[in-house]
Design a protein around this motif. Structure first.
Motif, PDB file in Angstrom:
ATOM      1  N   ASN A   1      83.819  28.564   4.565  1.00  0.00           N
ATOM      2  CA  ASN A   1      82.736  28.208   3.649  1.00  0.00           C
ATOM      3  C   ASN A   1      81.464  28.217   4.480  1.00  0.00           C
ATOM      4  OD1 ASN A   1      84.596  27.856   1.661  1.00  0.00           O
ATOM      5  ND2 ASN A   1      84.426  25.629   1.587  1.00  0.00           N
TER       6      ASN A   1
ATOM      7  N   TYR B   1      77.119  27.494   4.591  1.00  0.00           N
ATOM      8  CA  TYR B   1      76.100  26.650   3.969  1.00  0.00           C
ATOM      9  C   TYR B   1      74.733  26.922   4.592  1.00  0.00           C
ATOM     10  CZ  TYR B   1      80.376  23.980   3.013  1.00  0.00           C
ATOM     11  OH  TYR B   1      81.629  23.601   2.625  1.00  0.00           O
TER      12      TYR B   1
ATOM     13  N   TYR C   1      75.521  27.492  -0.875  1.00  0.00           N
ATOM     14  CA  TYR C   1      76.791  27.533  -0.185  1.00  0.00           C
ATOM     15  C   TYR C   1      77.615  28.678  -0.752  1.00  0.00           C
ATOM     16  CZ  TYR C   1      79.291  25.033  -3.973  1.00  0.00           C
ATOM     17  OH  TYR C   1      79.848  24.658  -5.159  1.00  0.00           O
TER      18      TYR C   1
ATOM     19  N   VAL D   1      81.720  30.328  -0.809  1.00  0.00           N
ATOM     20  CA  VAL D   1      83.145  30.172  -0.499  1.00  0.00           C
ATOM     21  C   VAL D   1      83.799  31.527  -0.226  1.00  0.00           C
ATOM     22  CG1 VAL D   1      83.313  28.024  -1.803  1.00  0.00           C
ATOM     23  CG2 VAL D   1      83.800  30.205  -2.926  1.00  0.00           C
TER      24      VAL D   1
ATOM     25  N   LEU E   1      69.103  25.052   8.680  1.00  0.00           N
ATOM     26  CA  LEU E   1      70.378  24.970   9.386  1.00  0.00           C
ATOM     27  C   LEU E   1      71.463  25.699   8.607  1.00  0.00           C
ATOM     28  CD1 LEU E   1      70.226  21.218  10.363  1.00  0.00           C
ATOM     29  CD2 LEU E   1      70.554  23.061  11.995  1.00  0.00           C
TER      30      LEU E   1
ATOM     31  N   VAL F   1      85.670  19.572   3.829  1.00  0.00           N
ATOM     32  CA  VAL F   1      84.241  19.827   3.640  1.00  0.00           C
ATOM     33  C   VAL F   1      83.390  19.010   4.599  1.00  0.00           C
ATOM     34  CG1 VAL F   1      83.948  18.078   1.848  1.00  0.00           C
ATOM     35  CG2 VAL F   1      82.415  20.036   1.935  1.00  0.00           C
ATOM     36  N   TYR F   2      83.910  17.837   5.026  1.00  0.00           N
ATOM     37  CA  TYR F   2      83.087  17.002   5.887  1.00  0.00           C
ATOM     38  C   TYR F   2      83.059  17.522   7.327  1.00  0.00           C
ATOM     39  CZ  TYR F   2      87.537  15.048   7.480  1.00  0.00           C
ATOM     40  OH  TYR F   2      88.790  14.887   7.982  1.00  0.00           O
ATOM     41  N   GLU F   3      84.009  18.363   7.638  1.00  0.00           N
ATOM     42  CA  GLU F   3      84.102  18.885   8.993  1.00  0.00           C
ATOM     43  C   GLU F   3      83.313  20.191   9.062  1.00  0.00           C
ATOM     44  OE1 GLU F   3      88.091  18.896  10.321  1.00  0.00           O
ATOM     45  OE2 GLU F   3      87.569  19.190  12.412  1.00  0.00           O
ATOM     46  N   GLN F   4      82.006  20.040   9.038  1.00  0.00           N
ATOM     47  CA  GLN F   4      81.124  21.199   9.092  1.00  0.00           C
ATOM     48  C   GLN F   4      80.564  21.361  10.496  1.00  0.00           C
ATOM     49  OE1 GLN F   4      78.173  21.458   5.975  1.00  0.00           O
ATOM     50  NE2 GLN F   4      79.615  20.778   4.411  1.00  0.00           N
TER      51      GLN F   4
ATOM     52  N   PHE G   1      77.586  23.107  12.729  1.00  0.00           N
ATOM     53  CA  PHE G   1      76.221  23.554  12.478  1.00  0.00           C
ATOM     54  C   PHE G   1      75.715  24.494  13.571  1.00  0.00           C
ATOM     55  CE2 PHE G   1      74.649  21.058   8.889  1.00  0.00           C
ATOM     56  CZ  PHE G   1      75.705  20.177   8.718  1.00  0.00           C
ATOM     57  N   GLY G   2      74.871  25.418  13.142  1.00  0.00           N
ATOM     58  CA  GLY G   2      74.181  26.283  14.080  1.00  0.00           C
ATOM     59  C   GLY G   2      73.008  25.551  14.708  1.00  0.00           C
TER      60      GLY G   2
ATOM     61  N   TYR H   1      80.850   9.878   5.258  1.00  0.00           N
ATOM     62  CA  TYR H   1      80.874  10.462   6.598  1.00  0.00           C
ATOM     63  C   TYR H   1      79.550  10.163   7.296  1.00  0.00           C
ATOM     64  CZ  TYR H   1      83.951  13.060   3.502  1.00  0.00           C
ATOM     65  OH  TYR H   1      84.860  13.395   2.542  1.00  0.00           O
TER      66      TYR H   1
ATOM     67  N   TYR I   1      76.994  11.258  10.555  1.00  0.00           N
ATOM     68  CA  TYR I   1      76.651  12.326  11.485  1.00  0.00           C
ATOM     69  C   TYR I   1      75.457  11.894  12.330  1.00  0.00           C
ATOM     70  CZ  TYR I   1      79.303  15.143   8.144  1.00  0.00           C
ATOM     71  OH  TYR I   1      80.268  15.627   7.312  1.00  0.00           O
TER      72      TYR I   1
ATOM     73  N   GLY J   1      71.698  20.985  15.514  1.00  0.00           N
ATOM     74  CA  GLY J   1      72.603  20.782  14.393  1.00  0.00           C
ATOM     75  C   GLY J   1      73.227  19.393  14.408  1.00  0.00           C
ATOM     76  N   LEU J   2      74.039  19.119  13.401  1.00  0.00           N
ATOM     77  CA  LEU J   2      74.656  17.807  13.254  1.00  0.00           C
ATOM     78  C   LEU J   2      75.968  17.710  14.018  1.00  0.00           C
ATOM     79  CD1 LEU J   2      72.658  17.912  10.835  1.00  0.00           C
ATOM     80  CD2 LEU J   2      74.322  16.548   9.578  1.00  0.00           C
TER      81      LEU J   2
ATOM     82  N   PHE K   1      79.492  15.497  13.896  1.00  0.00           N
ATOM     83  CA  PHE K   1      80.296  14.589  13.079  1.00  0.00           C
ATOM     84  C   PHE K   1      80.699  13.382  13.933  1.00  0.00           C
ATOM     85  CE2 PHE K   1      83.157  13.241   9.896  1.00  0.00           C
ATOM     86  CZ  PHE K   1      84.375  12.917  10.499  1.00  0.00           C
TER      87      PHE K   1
ATOM     88  N   GLY L   1      84.753  19.421  -3.708  1.00  0.00           N
ATOM     89  CA  GLY L   1      85.353  19.542  -2.384  1.00  0.00           C
ATOM     90  C   GLY L   1      84.776  20.643  -1.534  1.00  0.00           C
TER      91      GLY L   1
ATOM     92  N   LEU M   1      78.698  18.965   0.592  1.00  0.00           N
ATOM     93  CA  LEU M   1      78.353  17.596   0.923  1.00  0.00           C
ATOM     94  C   LEU M   1      76.968  17.258   0.406  1.00  0.00           C
ATOM     95  CD1 LEU M   1      79.452  17.307   4.662  1.00  0.00           C
ATOM     96  CD2 LEU M   1      80.505  16.171   2.710  1.00  0.00           C
TER      97      LEU M   1
END
Lengths: 112, 111
Positions: free
Chosen positions: A32, A34, A49, A51, A90, A98-101, A103-104, B33, B35, B42-43, B45, B96, B99
């Motif tokens: 996915n 974003y 976003y 998919v 970003l 989904v929470y485990e993104q 980032f660049g 969550y 961050y 970037g972020l 987690f 899902g 965010l």
């Protein structure tokens, strides 16, 4: 290991000029993807976003658009930039949760 | 749509002091969550909270989730310059696949 690239790192563009920001991911398949925008010191606003290839969901109506021509490539574009388009852009990817993104490094865009 | 409001918007503390950042949701929280973001990057987690009353810690950072209050708090003990940055809470934005992020809290730690 997975890597995400964004370029350029900084960009200064005049009002009314076009925009193209590119994001590519390595080391993973069918992620996915974003695009976020962040105002100085503030939270992230989800812009688009995706998919899958050719599948784009737009979260905020504006003069920006996004495309995903390849599995691991995500492009943010505009035909005519506005002053309000300035910000920190970003790109992120995720597979699974989904929470485990991831980032660049981001692109700082200043529209003058 | 869900909105996440963080407070304070910015915070300056002296090294060694404790601090708390709050994240309040406009809707029921089913997961929250946290961050951290360094300026211009970037972020990263930090942690995930899934159940009401859940509390998690990572080094000197502790987060709690209060489902009834639709709120989460992030507490830093004995702050250090390395804690400086922008802290963002996030929640499932629906389906899902996306965010919703909070408004952000900018933390500065002075020596």
């Amino acid at each position: 290991s997975q890597t995400i690239h964004q370029w350029p790192a900084t960009l200064v563009q005049p009002v009314g000029s076009p925009l193209s920001l590119e994001c590519t991911v390595e080391g993973t398949s069918n992620p996915n993807l974003y695009w976020y925008r962040q105002a100085a010191g503030r939270g992230l606003q989800l812009l688009f976003y995706s998919v899958g290839i050719g599948q784009i969901s737009s979260e905020v109506p504006q003069n920006l658009s996004a495309s995903r021509p390849q599995d691991r490539q995500f492009i943010l574009s505009s035909k005519k930039l506005l002053l309000s388009d300035s910000g920190f852009y970003l790109c992120a990817w995720s597979v699974g949760f989904v929470y485990e993104q991831y980032f660049g490094p981001g692109t700082r865009l200043t529209v003058t | 749509s869900q909105e996440l409001e963080q407070s304070p918007q910015s915070l300056i503390v002296q090294e060694g002091k404790n601090l708390t950042i709050n994240c309040t949701s406009s809707k029921t929280l089913y997961g929250l969550y946290w961050y951290k973001q360094k300026y211009g990057e970037g972020l990263i987690f930090l942690m995930m909270l899934q159940k009401g009353g859940e509390e998690k810690s990572h080094e000197k950072i502790t987060a709690k989730l209060d489902e009834k209050k639709q709120q989460s708090s992030l507490h830093i003990t004995a702050s250090q310059p390395s804690h400086a940055g922008i802290y963002l809470c996030g929640a499932d934005g629906g389906g899902g696949n996306k965010l919703t992020f909070g408004t952000g809290t900018q933390l500065k730690v002075e020596l």
